[in-house]
Design a protein around this motif. Structure first.
Motif, PDB file in Angstrom:
ATOM      1  N   TRP A 155       5.474  38.885 -29.125  1.00  0.00           N
ATOM      2  CA  TRP A 155       6.031  39.495 -27.921  1.00  0.00           C
ATOM      3  C   TRP A 155       7.239  40.374 -28.248  1.00  0.00           C
ATOM      4  CZ3 TRP A 155      11.056  38.327 -26.432  1.00  0.00           C
ATOM      5  CH2 TRP A 155      11.643  37.205 -27.002  1.00  0.00           C
ATOM      6  N   LYS A 156       7.487  41.309 -27.325  1.00  0.00           N
ATOM      7  CA  LYS A 156       8.622  42.215 -27.485  1.00  0.00           C
ATOM      8  C   LYS A 156       8.978  42.804 -26.123  1.00  0.00           C
ATOM      9  CE  LYS A 156      10.093  46.431 -29.916  1.00  0.00           C
ATOM     10  NZ  LYS A 156       9.669  47.512 -30.843  1.00  0.00           N
ATOM     11  N   TRP A 157      10.271  42.833 -25.840  1.00  0.00           N
ATOM     12  CA  TRP A 157      10.746  43.541 -24.651  1.00  0.00           C
ATOM     13  C   TRP A 157      10.732  45.040 -24.898  1.00  0.00           C
ATOM     14  CZ3 TRP A 157      11.189  41.180 -20.199  1.00  0.00           C
ATOM     15  CH2 TRP A 157      11.607  39.854 -20.112  1.00  0.00           C
ATOM     16  N   ILE A 158      10.327  45.798 -23.875  1.00  0.00           N
ATOM     17  CA  ILE A 158      10.570  47.239 -23.885  1.00  0.00           C
ATOM     18  C   ILE A 158      11.417  47.557 -22.650  1.00  0.00           C
ATOM     19  CG2 ILE A 158       8.443  47.771 -25.139  1.00  0.00           C
ATOM     20  CD1 ILE A 158       7.237  48.730 -22.467  1.00  0.00           C
ATOM     21  N   THR A 159      12.183  48.623 -22.704  1.00  0.00           N
ATOM     22  CA  THR A 159      13.046  49.008 -21.580  1.00  0.00           C
ATOM     23  C   THR A 159      12.659  50.393 -21.103  1.00  0.00           C
ATOM     24  OG1 THR A 159      14.874  47.678 -22.461  1.00  0.00           O
ATOM     25  CG2 THR A 159      15.419  49.357 -20.820  1.00  0.00           C
ATOM     26  N   VAL A 160      12.421  50.512 -19.801  1.00  0.00           N
ATOM     27  CA  VAL A 160      12.024  51.787 -19.209  1.00  0.00           C
ATOM     28  C   VAL A 160      13.122  52.274 -18.264  1.00  0.00           C
ATOM     29  CG1 VAL A 160       9.560  51.339 -19.425  1.00  0.00           C
ATOM     30  CG2 VAL A 160      10.768  50.591 -17.359  1.00  0.00           C
ATOM     31  N   SER A 179      -4.566  50.233 -35.022  1.00  0.00           N
ATOM     32  CA  SER A 179      -3.311  49.985 -34.324  1.00  0.00           C
ATOM     33  C   SER A 179      -3.535  49.817 -32.825  1.00  0.00           C
ATOM     34  CB  SER A 179      -2.315  51.128 -34.561  1.00  0.00           C
ATOM     35  OG  SER A 179      -2.775  52.321 -33.944  1.00  0.00           O
ATOM     36  N   ILE A 180      -2.547  49.220 -32.181  1.00  0.00           N
ATOM     37  CA  ILE A 180      -2.515  49.110 -30.722  1.00  0.00           C
ATOM     38  C   ILE A 180      -1.149  49.575 -30.259  1.00  0.00           C
ATOM     39  CG2 ILE A 180      -2.574  47.522 -28.757  1.00  0.00           C
ATOM     40  CD1 ILE A 180      -4.502  45.802 -30.480  1.00  0.00           C
ATOM     41  N   ARG A 190       5.738  50.964 -27.928  1.00  0.00           N
ATOM     42  CA  ARG A 190       5.532  49.944 -28.960  1.00  0.00           C
ATOM     43  C   ARG A 190       4.212  50.219 -29.642  1.00  0.00           C
ATOM     44  NH1 ARG A 190       4.484  43.363 -28.158  1.00  0.00           N
ATOM     45  NH2 ARG A 190       4.471  42.882 -30.391  1.00  0.00           N
ATOM     46  N   THR A 191       4.161  50.068 -30.957  1.00  0.00           N
ATOM     47  CA  THR A 191       2.919  50.179 -31.716  1.00  0.00           C
ATOM     48  C   THR A 191       2.873  49.058 -32.743  1.00  0.00           C
ATOM     49  OG1 THR A 191       2.796  52.581 -31.451  1.00  0.00           O
ATOM     50  CG2 THR A 191       1.521  51.617 -33.251  1.00  0.00           C
ATOM     51  N   VAL A 192       1.714  48.410 -32.838  1.00  0.00           N
ATOM     52  CA  VAL A 192       1.508  47.330 -33.801  1.00  0.00           C
ATOM     53  C   VAL A 192       0.300  47.682 -34.664  1.00  0.00           C
ATOM     54  CG1 VAL A 192       0.879  44.892 -34.090  1.00  0.00           C
ATOM     55  CG2 VAL A 192       2.499  45.558 -32.310  1.00  0.00           C
ATOM     56  N   SER A 193       0.461  47.590 -35.973  1.00  0.00           N
ATOM     57  CA  SER A 193      -0.673  47.749 -36.880  1.00  0.00           C
ATOM     58  C   SER A 193      -1.528  46.488 -36.817  1.00  0.00           C
ATOM     59  CB  SER A 193      -0.185  47.973 -38.310  1.00  0.00           C
ATOM     60  OG  SER A 193      -1.274  47.919 -39.216  1.00  0.00           O
TER      61      SER A 193
END
Length: 253
Positions: A155-160, A179-180, A190-193
């Protein structure tokens, strides 16, 4: 009314009129039509099916309006799922989140029927946007997640730079073989391999791995908690939500 007045007259069974039979047939048909109409009074359509609680969702043009009726989890929200499976590509929904503590508006993709396996005994892959009303403001924090294996969270927070409960914004997953990415209004946050996650990598390459889901749900302080401690703490509780009920979220899918 005239037909029913005839039927109420004291007549012998052998003399029971054809008009009485017709009246009762029309009554039965009216009841059946009412039941069918009621059973379809939700947000299901050709592309999406509502899973439960038809009374909390209604369509307004292209928008599904989902309500949280009260300050307990059992009164709050529903889940919708796509009627078809999907794989690589860009998948999006526009959402106006429900406001305040204790309520979440979600868009996610899952290989597990849209459910979280709390037993943590079955492997699945899930991609999440969890839009918490408690984190809404001039800038808002959104919980993103990639679940895999048996309850392994990434998990990861993103801020908009906007209030997620004030207007519609487009949330998207861009799935490729390697990737996603999580996008909001076309911006990658956010990008995850997937190369280090064999199960995710395999799911991302198949054309029919995922179904899409959209939901609203909530928790009060008296309800059993949902998710890991960091998630529960950020969510807050419905019984401390000072907004007027019912709360509403909107989905353009």
């Amino acid at each position: 009314a005239q037909e029913f007045s005839r039927c109420s007259a004291p007549i012998a069974p052998a003399q029971f009129s054809t008009s009485c039979n017709m009246a009762f047939s029309r009554l039965a048909m009216a009841v059946l039509c009412t039941l069918v109409a009621t059973s379809r009074a939700d947000c299901s359509n050709a592309r999406w099916t509502q899973a439960y609680s038809p009374e909390v969702c209604h369509p307004e043009g292209p928008t599904a309006i989902v309500k949280c009726l009260g300050r307990s989890g059992e009164q709050c929200g529903t889940r919708m799922e796509s009627n078809s499976r999907v794989g690589p590509g860009l998948h999006s929904v526009s959402i106006k989140g429900a406001p305040g503590p204790g309520v979440v508006s979600t868009f996610y993709m899952s290989t597990n029927g849209g459910l979280y396996d709390k037993s943590c005994t079955h492997s699945w892959v899930e991609l999440d946007f969890e839009i918490m009303g408690n984190q809404a403001g001039a800038t808002s924090k959104i919980w993103t997640n990639m679940l895999r294996g048996t309850c392994q969270e990434n998990w990861k927070w993103i801020t908009v730079p906007f209030d997620v409960s004030k207007d519609y914004h487009t949330y998207a997953f861009d799935i490729t073989a390697d990737s996603i990415s999580w996008l909001v209004d076309g911006v990658v946050y956010r990008t995850v391999s997937t190369k280090d996650f064999p199960d995710v990598h395999a799911a991302a390459k198949q054309s029919d791995s995922f179904r899409k889901y959209a939901s609203v749900w909530g928790k009060s302080s008296g309800d059993a908690g949902e998710g890991i401690p960091a998630f529960r703490n950020a969510l807050g509780a419905l019984d401390s939500n000072t907004n007027a009920f019912p709360l509403s979220a909107g989905f353009r899918m």
